[in-house]
Write an enzyme that holds these catalytic residues in place. Sequence first.
Site, PDB file in Angstrom:
ATOM      1  N   LEU A  92       0.867  -1.171   0.000  1.00  0.00           N
ATOM      2  CA  LEU A  92       0.000   0.000   0.000  1.00  0.00           C
ATOM      3  C   LEU A  92       0.904   1.221   0.000  1.00  0.00           C
ATOM      4  CD1 LEU A  92      -2.944   1.019   0.236  1.00  0.00           C
ATOM      5  CD2 LEU A  92      -2.692   0.934   2.714  1.00  0.00           C
ATOM      6  N   ASP A  93       0.635   2.147  -0.901  1.00  0.00           N
ATOM      7  CA  ASP A  93       1.434   3.346  -1.067  1.00  0.00           C
ATOM      8  C   ASP A  93       1.751   3.991   0.280  1.00  0.00           C
ATOM      9  OD1 ASP A  93       2.581   5.680  -1.939  1.00  0.00           O
ATOM     10  OD2 ASP A  93       0.783   6.481  -2.890  1.00  0.00           O
TER      11      ASP A  93
END
Length: 285
Positions: free
Chosen positions: A71-72
């Site tokens: 996840l960024d």
Amino acid sequence: MAAREAGGVVLGKSAEKLFSLSGLFAVYKPKGPTSAGVLNLLKEKLLAEAGVQTNGNKRNQVLKIGHGGTLDSAAAGVLVVGIGKGTKMLRTMLAGSKYTAIGLLGKATDTLDATGTVTEEKPYDQITKGDLENVLQKFTGDIMQVPPLYSALKKDGERLSTLMKRGEAVEAKPARRVRVYSLSLQQFQPPLFTLDVECGGGFYVRSLVSDIGKELSTCATMQELTRTKQGPFTLEEHALHEDKWTIDEIARSLEHCTSLLPDEPSHKKLKTEHPGETAVSCEDK
């Protein structure tokens, strides 16, 4: 009875309980750290609680743990974690994710999100709520999507984002087929708009927001992103915040989350929606 050992380390009761844990659970990833950074912090807290002293290079060997999809770092939300034998279940149990994304009309950045440098500005005053809702229909179902240049995808073993930050020339990856199960507009307060999206693996929400801007004859960039669900794990019900990253809390969560997982014979059905598609998020850069 002699104490059990792991990686040459003698285990006490807490450590024995830690190393007996197996399965899937979820944690909350805040904005800022990478998914790998969150996993390392979790690992360090558990080993410290168990009283296991390790060198940094031995940490991964001592405790088997992994996450189910990057996840960024600028995003927040649910991050599914596998521990023990659960690490083998990560790619077969997590088909599909849900996100809430806030987009900004009128500006484009090189990273397609708020962390990047503005590359373009266009007017957006002409866009109505109805315009935006109509455009969303074009991005539902099986669609073709070009991954962003600032991404975790690799060229010659290195992330494209790493190459971009070094100033090296990087060609865009070809468009690929991805799946959007549902897409809806939750709020529209120009220049901001809020989307709820449920998608399959390999999907970039940043690219979606950018493509929506282009379809509206303007530009757009993602301001905020929250993953609200990954596989059957939801942010509200299952994600443990850092204050609950303890051996006992995780043991309880593993027991609770067992009911979310299908029986062994149906594992293969959940592997992918499309050939070659992995059931992980690609929002990391």
